[in-house]
Design a protein around this motif. Sequence first.
Motif, mmCIF file in Angstrom:
data_model
loop_
_atom_site.group_PDB
_atom_site.id
_atom_site.type_symbol
_atom_site.label_atom_id
_atom_site.label_comp_id
_atom_site.label_asym_id
_atom_site.label_seq_id
_atom_site.Cartn_x
_atom_site.Cartn_y
_atom_site.Cartn_z
ATOM 1 N N ILE A 1 89.396 116.068 77.193
ATOM 2 C CA ILE A 1 88.815 114.872 77.799
ATOM 3 C C ILE A 1 87.673 115.345 78.701
ATOM 4 N N GLN A 2 86.788 114.477 79.046
ATOM 5 C CA GLN A 2 85.617 114.859 79.847
ATOM 6 C C GLN A 2 85.633 114.162 81.196
ATOM 7 N N PRO A 3 85.116 114.757 82.234
ATOM 8 C CA PRO A 3 84.476 116.069 82.266
ATOM 9 C C PRO A 3 85.451 117.221 82.471
ATOM 10 N N VAL A 4 86.752 116.943 82.696
ATOM 11 C CA VAL A 4 87.734 117.995 82.965
ATOM 12 C C VAL A 4 88.810 117.951 81.874
ATOM 13 N N PRO A 5 88.869 118.974 81.001
ATOM 14 C CA PRO A 5 89.895 118.959 79.951
ATOM 15 C C PRO A 5 91.286 119.225 80.519
ATOM 16 N N ILE A 6 92.290 118.730 79.832
ATOM 17 C CA ILE A 6 93.678 119.016 80.201
ATOM 18 C C ILE A 6 94.051 120.348 79.557
ATOM 19 N N THR A 7 94.534 121.277 80.373
ATOM 20 C CA THR A 7 94.985 122.579 79.873
ATOM 21 C C THR A 7 96.324 122.912 80.524
ATOM 22 N N PHE A 8 96.853 124.060 80.170
ATOM 23 C CA PHE A 8 98.108 124.519 80.762
ATOM 24 C C PHE A 8 97.893 125.671 81.735
ATOM 25 N N GLN A 9 96.662 125.842 82.209
ATOM 26 C CA GLN A 9 96.361 126.918 83.145
ATOM 27 C C GLN A 9 97.132 126.775 84.452
ATOM 28 N N VAL A 10 97.335 125.552 84.910
ATOM 29 C CA VAL A 10 98.081 125.343 86.165
ATOM 30 C C VAL A 10 99.468 125.976 86.060
ATOM 31 N N LEU A 11 100.098 125.855 84.915
ATOM 32 C CA LEU A 11 101.405 126.472 84.683
ATOM 33 C C LEU A 11 101.299 127.988 84.829
ATOM 34 N N ALA A 12 100.278 128.586 84.225
ATOM 35 C CA ALA A 12 100.109 130.044 84.294
ATOM 36 C C ALA A 12 99.826 130.516 85.709
ATOM 37 N N PHE B 1 87.944 130.798 79.157
ATOM 38 C CA PHE B 1 88.063 129.479 79.754
ATOM 39 C C PHE B 1 88.363 128.443 78.671
ATOM 40 N N ALA B 2 88.682 127.229 79.082
ATOM 41 C CA ALA B 2 89.051 126.160 78.152
ATOM 42 C C ALA B 2 88.021 126.027 77.027
ATOM 43 N N GLU B 3 88.529 125.724 75.857
ATOM 44 C CA GLU B 3 87.724 125.529 74.653
ATOM 45 C C GLU B 3 86.933 126.786 74.283
ATOM 46 N N PHE B 4 87.513 127.949 74.554
ATOM 47 C CA PHE B 4 86.928 129.253 74.230
ATOM 48 C C PHE B 4 85.523 129.412 74.807
ATOM 49 N N LYS B 5 85.377 129.037 76.058
ATOM 50 C CA LYS B 5 84.093 129.202 76.737
ATOM 51 C C LYS B 5 84.189 130.346 77.734
ATOM 52 N N GLY B 6 83.042 130.906 78.058
ATOM 53 C CA GLY B 6 82.947 131.950 79.057
ATOM 54 C C GLY B 6 81.559 131.960 79.651
ATOM 55 N N GLY B 7 81.394 132.663 80.750
ATOM 56 C CA GLY B 7 80.083 132.796 81.370
ATOM 57 C C GLY B 7 80.037 132.194 82.762
ATOM 58 N N ILE C 1 97.850 135.594 80.034
ATOM 59 C CA ILE C 1 98.604 134.347 79.885
ATOM 60 C C ILE C 1 97.750 133.163 80.343
ATOM 61 N N THR C 2 97.010 133.337 81.426
ATOM 62 C CA THR C 2 96.130 132.269 81.897
ATOM 63 C C THR C 2 95.057 131.978 80.848
ATOM 64 N N ALA C 3 94.503 133.020 80.243
ATOM 65 C CA ALA C 3 93.496 132.831 79.190
ATOM 66 C C ALA C 3 94.089 132.109 77.984
ATOM 67 N N ILE C 4 95.299 132.468 77.615
ATOM 68 C CA ILE C 4 95.949 131.813 76.468
ATOM 69 C C ILE C 4 96.231 130.352 76.772
ATOM 70 N N THR C 5 96.761 130.078 77.966
ATOM 71 C CA THR C 5 97.088 128.689 78.296
ATOM 72 C C THR C 5 95.843 127.827 78.472
ATOM 73 N N SER C 6 94.703 128.456 78.709
ATOM 74 C CA SER C 6 93.467 127.668 78.814
ATOM 75 C C SER C 6 93.029 127.147 77.451
ATOM 76 N N GLN C 7 93.548 127.732 76.391
ATOM 77 C CA GLN C 7 93.175 127.288 75.044
ATOM 78 C C GLN C 7 94.068 126.163 74.519
ATOM 79 N N ILE C 8 95.140 125.884 75.219
ATOM 80 C CA ILE C 8 95.980 124.734 74.868
ATOM 81 C C ILE C 8 95.338 123.545 75.587
ATOM 82 N N THR C 9 94.468 122.840 74.866
ATOM 83 C CA THR C 9 93.556 121.900 75.493
ATOM 84 C C THR C 9 93.619 120.510 74.879
ATOM 85 N N ILE C 10 93.547 119.524 75.765
ATOM 86 C CA ILE C 10 93.270 118.146 75.359
ATOM 87 C C ILE C 10 91.881 117.865 75.914
#
Length: 174
Positions: free
Chosen positions: A26-37, A68-74, A15-24
């Motif tokens: 903005i830089q340098p920190v995108p808005i996601t829904f991970q906090v909710l998860a 992670f946000a914007e389908f990133k990993g590593g 669920i945290t991974a899914i909510t990280s893809q709901i992204t706005i």
Amino acid sequence: MNTKNLVLSSLFAAITAITSQITIPIQPVPITFQVLAVALAGALLGKKYGFISQIVFLLLGAIGIPVFAEFKGGLNIIAGPTGGYLLAYPLAAYITGYFSEKEGIVNISIGMILGLIIIYILGMLQLKFILNLSLQKAFMVGVAPFLILDLIKLIIASFIVNTILKRSNVFQKA
């Protein structure tokens, strides 16, 4: 550990991974829904399994799976400007879970707010050091734009938790 708790921990990592893809983005920190998860994981799973769910999420991302946000990993994401927010998730889930184990929506809400503060502090500090910002600038870039939306996410999380706990025994004392 039992199978139910492992499955629920895995579910909240997903669920945290899914909510990280709901992204706005903005830089340098995108808005996601991970906090909710993260808030839901701590409140519904308790401190131990909420923590584990977020460790699993981080480990998946660390090995390169694009959670992670914007389908990133590593590891570069964890070591980068926004890595402090990610690294705070297990601790935030733990704190939220600790307060949720005391029961009552007030305790759960206090835990969620403290968890959010932890996310902000660790995230802001890493942002400050990686981008060589002043503390004030790191706050203005990495916390201020997110405050209202994150508080709304916590209100939504509180309603979800309250509803689930009234109607289900799956999560009670996970």
